[in-house]
Enzyme design. Structure first.
Site, short mmCIF file in Angstrom:
data_model
loop_
_atom_site.label_atom_id
_atom_site.label_comp_id
_atom_site.label_asym_id
_atom_site.label_seq_id
_atom_site.Cartn_x
_atom_site.Cartn_y
_atom_site.Cartn_z
N ASN A 7 -48.98 -52.61 29.20
CA ASN A 7 -49.87 -52.82 30.36
C ASN A 7 -49.15 -53.72 31.38
O ASN A 7 -48.82 -54.86 31.06
CB ASN A 7 -51.18 -53.44 29.87
CG ASN A 7 -52.17 -53.66 31.00
OD1 ASN A 7 -51.79 -54.17 32.06
ND2 ASN A 7 -53.41 -53.29 30.80
N ASP A 9 -50.28 -54.66 34.45
CA ASP A 9 -51.19 -55.25 35.46
C ASP A 9 -50.74 -56.62 35.94
O ASP A 9 -50.85 -56.96 37.12
CB ASP A 9 -52.60 -55.43 34.88
CG ASP A 9 -53.31 -54.12 34.63
OD1 ASP A 9 -52.83 -53.07 35.09
OD2 ASP A 9 -54.35 -54.16 33.95
N HIS A 10 -50.26 -57.45 35.00
CA HIS A 10 -50.01 -58.85 35.38
C HIS A 10 -48.73 -59.04 36.19
O HIS A 10 -48.53 -60.10 36.78
CB HIS A 10 -50.10 -59.77 34.18
CG HIS A 10 -51.52 -59.85 33.69
ND1 HIS A 10 -52.58 -59.99 34.55
CD2 HIS A 10 -52.06 -59.75 32.46
CE1 HIS A 10 -53.71 -59.98 33.88
NE2 HIS A 10 -53.42 -59.83 32.59
N ARG A 18 -49.31 -63.79 46.21
CA ARG A 18 -48.73 -64.01 47.54
C ARG A 18 -48.95 -62.85 48.50
O ARG A 18 -48.50 -62.87 49.62
CB ARG A 18 -47.22 -64.26 47.41
CG ARG A 18 -46.87 -65.61 46.84
CD ARG A 18 -47.22 -66.71 47.85
NE ARG A 18 -46.93 -68.01 47.30
CZ ARG A 18 -45.79 -68.66 47.49
NH1 ARG A 18 -44.82 -68.12 48.19
NH2 ARG A 18 -45.62 -69.85 46.96
N HIS A 43 -54.56 -50.75 35.18
CA HIS A 43 -56.01 -50.78 35.37
C HIS A 43 -56.29 -50.88 36.88
O HIS A 43 -55.97 -51.90 37.49
CB HIS A 43 -56.58 -52.00 34.62
CG HIS A 43 -58.07 -52.10 34.63
ND1 HIS A 43 -58.75 -53.04 33.89
CD2 HIS A 43 -59.04 -51.39 35.28
CE1 HIS A 43 -60.06 -52.90 34.09
NE2 HIS A 43 -60.26 -51.91 34.92
N ARG A 45 -58.76 -51.73 39.19
CA ARG A 45 -60.08 -52.37 39.20
C ARG A 45 -60.75 -52.12 40.54
O ARG A 45 -60.09 -52.00 41.57
CB ARG A 45 -59.95 -53.87 38.95
CG ARG A 45 -59.49 -54.22 37.55
CD ARG A 45 -59.54 -55.72 37.33
NE ARG A 45 -60.89 -56.17 37.13
CZ ARG A 45 -61.40 -56.52 35.94
NH1 ARG A 45 -60.65 -56.49 34.86
NH2 ARG A 45 -62.64 -56.90 35.84
N ARG A 49 -57.82 -56.42 42.26
CA ARG A 49 -57.25 -57.77 42.14
C ARG A 49 -55.78 -57.76 41.74
O ARG A 49 -55.07 -58.72 41.99
CB ARG A 49 -58.06 -58.63 41.17
CG ARG A 49 -57.93 -58.21 39.74
CD ARG A 49 -58.57 -59.20 38.81
NE ARG A 49 -60.01 -59.19 38.92
CZ ARG A 49 -60.83 -59.65 37.96
NH1 ARG A 49 -60.32 -60.15 36.85
NH2 ARG A 49 -62.13 -59.61 38.10
N GLU A 70 -56.54 -47.25 33.06
CA GLU A 70 -57.83 -47.84 32.65
C GLU A 70 -58.72 -47.86 33.88
O GLU A 70 -58.26 -48.23 34.97
CB GLU A 70 -57.63 -49.28 32.18
CG GLU A 70 -56.88 -49.41 30.89
CD GLU A 70 -56.67 -50.87 30.52
OE1 GLU A 70 -57.19 -51.77 31.21
OE2 GLU A 70 -55.97 -51.11 29.55
N THR A 100 -60.75 -61.07 32.39
CA THR A 100 -60.18 -59.83 31.85
C THR A 100 -61.31 -59.05 31.19
O THR A 100 -62.43 -59.56 31.09
CB THR A 100 -59.03 -60.12 30.85
OG1 THR A 100 -58.50 -58.89 30.37
CG2 THR A 100 -59.50 -60.95 29.67
N THR A 101 -61.04 -57.83 30.75
CA THR A 101 -62.08 -57.02 30.10
C THR A 101 -62.62 -57.79 28.89
O THR A 101 -61.87 -58.20 28.02
CB THR A 101 -61.49 -55.67 29.63
OG1 THR A 101 -60.65 -55.18 30.66
CG2 THR A 101 -62.57 -54.67 29.34
N GLU A 151 -60.00 -46.47 21.87
CA GLU A 151 -59.18 -47.68 21.80
C GLU A 151 -60.09 -48.79 21.30
O GLU A 151 -61.05 -49.17 21.97
CB GLU A 151 -58.58 -48.02 23.17
CG GLU A 151 -57.71 -49.27 23.07
CD GLU A 151 -56.99 -49.64 24.37
OE1 GLU A 151 -56.68 -48.74 25.17
OE2 GLU A 151 -56.77 -50.85 24.56
N HIS A 190 -55.93 -55.39 23.25
CA HIS A 190 -56.53 -56.59 23.84
C HIS A 190 -56.24 -57.83 23.01
O HIS A 190 -56.62 -57.90 21.84
CB HIS A 190 -58.04 -56.48 24.07
CG HIS A 190 -58.46 -57.23 25.29
ND1 HIS A 190 -58.64 -58.58 25.29
CD2 HIS A 190 -58.66 -56.83 26.57
CE1 HIS A 190 -58.95 -58.97 26.51
NE2 HIS A 190 -58.96 -57.94 27.31
N GLY A 191 -55.55 -58.75 23.64
CA GLY A 191 -55.26 -60.03 22.98
C GLY A 191 -54.17 -59.95 21.93
O GLY A 191 -53.95 -60.92 21.19
N GLY A 212 -50.46 -56.16 27.04
CA GLY A 212 -50.05 -56.59 28.38
C GLY A 212 -49.66 -58.04 28.48
O GLY A 212 -48.48 -58.40 28.62
#
Ligand code: PXP
Length: 237
Positions: A7, A9-10, A18, A43, A45, A49, A70, A100-101, A151, A190-191, A212
């Site tokens: 993932n 996303d980050h 920025r 994802h 969203r 974001r 996602e 987060t989700t 999932e 997740h996590g 992710g």
């Protein structure tokens, strides 16, 4: 031996801090592939974001492995998915204020909204997974809705330790049996981190893990490609 979905996303979260054009999640996706990723997950969203529409459009052109999007069940994002056609979508719950989700979809209360989104996505020929807690009633409903895969949400497993974590692992394993028994594909995420991932990777018939935050965090120090390779090695031993 599960596949690895990375993932990205980050990477976009850092860019959006920025609002410039770096770092580019498209680069991260390419490096993830070189590091052994079997799938790139992003994802889109509702509040945009992190991932932007452009990221999805470019990655549809550049990603060579499976592209997993996602998204929530809102018509706006579902219509984008139907147009861009990722290989797979994962329907997730989305709350504007969450970091987060926070948990799996509640199919029991939102059956109609999920069914509506699934109908459109199926018509567009996209494989559909649902992000669910390891809960018997939810999985039963997913089978009724004819999801391609589930999932499982590993967030609770990731937050616990010792006996409580063992209990979560048992819940996930039992849920996995139910999912495979119903003919759906088993995935999880997740996590998950470099230290907690292996027992989840060893759940029988686990097809894919989506990871992710932990990979992006390690990439800051060792580079994205190496961070992905290290995770891939851990889940395939
Ligand atoms: N799977 C789903 C459905 C998610 O929503 C997320 C977070 O975006 C992940 C996996 C990855 O979670 P993490 O970033 O904690 O590895």
């Amino acid at each position: 031996m599960p596949n690895l979905g990375v993932n990205i996303d980050h990477i976009a979260t850092i860019r959006q801090a920025r609002k410039t054009n770096e770092p580019d999640p498209v680069w991260a996706a390419a490096l993830a592939e070189l590091g052994g990723a079997d799938c790139i997950t992003l994802h889109l969203r509702e509040d945009r974001r992190h991932i932007q529409d452009r990221d999805l459009e470019v990655m549809r052109q550049t990603v060579k492995v499976k592209l997993n999007l996602e998204l929530a069940t809102e018509a706006e994002v579902v219509d984008i998915a139907c147009r861009v056609k990722p290989d797979q979508v994962t329907l997730v719950p989305e709350k504007r204020e969450e970091v987060t989700t926070e948990g799996g979809l509640d199919l029991v209360s939102h059956e109609a909204a999920v069914a509506r989104a699934m109908e459109k996505l199926k018509e567009a020929g996209i494989s559909i997974n649902l992000f669910l807690d390891p809960d018997e009633a939810q999985i039963e409903m997913a089978a009724k809705l004819k999801a391609d895969g589930i999932e499982l949400h590993t967030g609770q497993y990731a937050l616990t330790s010792g006996k409580a974590q063992q209990k979560e692992l048992t819940r996930l394993t039992i849920a996995g049996e139910q999912i495979c028994g119903a003919g759906m594909e088993l995935l999880a995420g997740h996590g998950l981190t470099y230290t907690n991932v292996q027992p989840i990777a060893q759940i029988p018939e686990m097809a894919e893990l989506n990871i992710g935050h932990s990979i992006v965090s390690r990439a800051v120090f060792v580079g994205f490609r190496d961070a992905v390779s290290e995770m891939k090695r851990l889940i395939t031993v």
